[in-house]
Design a protein around this motif. Structure first.
Motif, PDB file in Angstrom:
ATOM      1  N   TYR A   2       8.141   5.965  -3.699  1.00  0.00           N
ATOM      2  CA  TYR A   2       8.030   6.261  -5.135  1.00  0.00           C
ATOM      3  C   TYR A   2       9.146   5.553  -5.888  1.00  0.00           C
ATOM      4  O   TYR A   2       8.919   4.913  -6.915  1.00  0.00           O
ATOM      5  N   ARG A   3      10.367   5.675  -5.367  1.00  0.00           N
ATOM      6  CA  ARG A   3      11.504   5.005  -6.003  1.00  0.00           C
ATOM      7  C   ARG A   3      11.340   3.488  -5.949  1.00  0.00           C
ATOM      8  O   ARG A   3      11.688   2.785  -6.910  1.00  0.00           O
ATOM      9  N   MET A   4      10.810   2.987  -4.837  1.00  0.00           N
ATOM     10  CA  MET A   4      10.596   1.546  -4.707  1.00  0.00           C
ATOM     11  C   MET A   4       9.614   1.045  -5.767  1.00  0.00           C
ATOM     12  O   MET A   4       9.790  -0.045  -6.335  1.00  0.00           O
ATOM     13  N   GLY A   5       8.586   1.818  -6.042  1.00  0.00           N
ATOM     14  CA  GLY A   5       7.638   1.437  -7.084  1.00  0.00           C
ATOM     15  C   GLY A   5       8.318   1.250  -8.422  1.00  0.00           C
ATOM     16  O   GLY A   5       8.083   0.261  -9.127  1.00  0.00           O
ATOM     17  N   TRP A  17       0.827  -1.200   0.000  1.00  0.00           N
ATOM     18  CA  TRP A  17       0.000   0.000   0.000  1.00  0.00           C
ATOM     19  C   TRP A  17       0.870   1.263   0.000  1.00  0.00           C
ATOM     20  O   TRP A  17       0.595   2.222  -0.732  1.00  0.00           O
ATOM     21  N   GLN A  18       1.932   1.261   0.794  1.00  0.00           N
ATOM     22  CA  GLN A  18       2.826   2.419   0.852  1.00  0.00           C
ATOM     23  C   GLN A  18       3.529   2.642  -0.484  1.00  0.00           C
ATOM     24  O   GLN A  18       3.686   3.785  -0.929  1.00  0.00           O
ATOM     25  N   ILE A  19       3.932   1.544  -1.125  1.00  0.00           N
ATOM     26  CA  ILE A  19       4.603   1.652  -2.423  1.00  0.00           C
ATOM     27  C   ILE A  19       3.636   2.173  -3.487  1.00  0.00           C
ATOM     28  O   ILE A  19       3.970   3.082  -4.262  1.00  0.00           O
ATOM     29  N   THR A  22      15.825 -10.658   1.160  1.00  0.00           N
ATOM     30  CA  THR A  22      14.694 -11.583   1.161  1.00  0.00           C
ATOM     31  C   THR A  22      13.375 -10.831   1.019  1.00  0.00           C
ATOM     32  O   THR A  22      12.496 -11.218   0.236  1.00  0.00           O
ATOM     33  N   ARG A  23      13.236  -9.749   1.741  1.00  0.00           N
ATOM     34  CA  ARG A  23      12.000  -8.952   1.710  1.00  0.00           C
ATOM     35  C   ARG A  23      11.776  -8.359   0.312  1.00  0.00           C
ATOM     36  O   ARG A  23      10.676  -8.418  -0.237  1.00  0.00           O
ATOM     37  N   PHE A  24      12.832  -7.792  -0.267  1.00  0.00           N
ATOM     38  CA  PHE A  24      12.693  -7.207  -1.606  1.00  0.00           C
ATOM     39  C   PHE A  24      12.448  -8.292  -2.651  1.00  0.00           C
ATOM     40  O   PHE A  24      11.750  -8.067  -3.638  1.00  0.00           O
TER      41      PHE A  24
END
Length: 275
Positions: A84-87, A64-66, A186-188
């Motif tokens: 935003y960058r993560m998206g 949701w945050q991404i 792992t999370r990414f």
């Protein structure tokens, strides 16, 4: 497909999808060993929707945050922060596997499902885990992820198209080589897999009912199978994130190498057929 096949293979999928042991490789081995036939890549892709639903639920807050950060940043430059960058990192990191998966779909569904390939990759790629653990400094945190990390891990995700490699294994190993913390990698890896696996599962729905290769399953069987993979997948995510907090990924090589060698032996003695 019989109901026994559906239940057994769904359990295998749910337990192994997020572990670096290759769910597609295990499905291929179990299908041939216990049922004498390959369930097919299409069945695998569809029941993966259950495990991806588990990712969506487990990482709902992150997702949701991404999403909100990405959409806000599209229209307001002042709001272009980490999410935003993560998206963009997830989008760009997904492109390689989307392109290769689409254009190489026939090879993926047939040629690469040779059990000799699966067994060999189970053994050889285990040493990549060991090397990544030894070479990676594991110093970089979640907020230090960059587009370079996304591209490298996205390219590594393409290797998971070969049964035996493991999607999480390939991407996490790449992250470790980039000096990411084990939990961060792992999370990414989980977030990076969402678009590709969802697209693969939806794209494969028609073939799961009437596959060109492999076995057909009914809508009810696919639904039950996806439900099983969702429950077990959620449990696997929680367990793996806790495990990697204090344990090396190299431990999975202790399991992968004997399994790969056993499959080779069964193939050599004719107990298993390669295709």
């Amino acid at each position: 497909m019989s109901w026994l096949q559906v239940v057994v293979l769904s359990i295998v999928q749910g337990l192994t999808e997020f572990l670096p042991v290759s769910s597609s490789g295990h499905l291929r081995i179990v299908s041939e060993l216990f049922f004498g036939a390959d369930a097919g890549a299409s069945f695998t892709a569809v029941v993966q929707l259950g495990t991806e639903a588990a990712v969506l639920v487990y990482f709902a807050k992150d997702i949701w945050q991404i999403l909100t950060g990405w959409f806000q940043g599209l229209f307001n430059k002042d709001l272009r922060g980490f999410h935003y960058r993560m998206g963009w990192m997830v989008i760009v990191g997904t492109i390689p596997v989307a392109v290769i998966g689409f254009f190489g779909r026939d090879l993926i569904r047939e040629g690469l499902r040779n059990l000799w390939i699966t067994a060999t990759v189970l053994v050889l790629f285990s040493f990549v885990f060991i090397l990544a653990e030894k070479m990676g400094k594991k110093q970089r945190n979640y907020d230090e992820l960059t587009m370079k990390d996304a591209i490298v891990m996205g390219l590594a995700q393409c290797l998971a198209l070969i049964p035996g490699v493991s999607r999480s294994g390939g991407t996490v190993a790449a992250g470790l080589f980039m000096n990411l913390d084990r939990q961060v990698a792992t999370r990414f890896s989980f977030l990076l897999a969402i678009p590709a696996v969802l697209a693969s599962g939806l794209f494969s729905l028609p073939d799961a009912f009437a596959p060109q290769s492999g076995q057909a399953a009914s809508a009810l069987q696919l639904g039950i199978g996806s439900l099983i993979t969702f429950v077990l997948g959620y449990i696997s995510i929680a367990w793996l994130l806790k495990f990697v907090a204090s344990h090396s990924f190299a431990w999975f090589a202790v399991y992968r190498i004997p399994v790969g060698l056993l499959v080779m032996a069964l193939l050599a003695f004719g107990v298993l057929q390669p295709m």
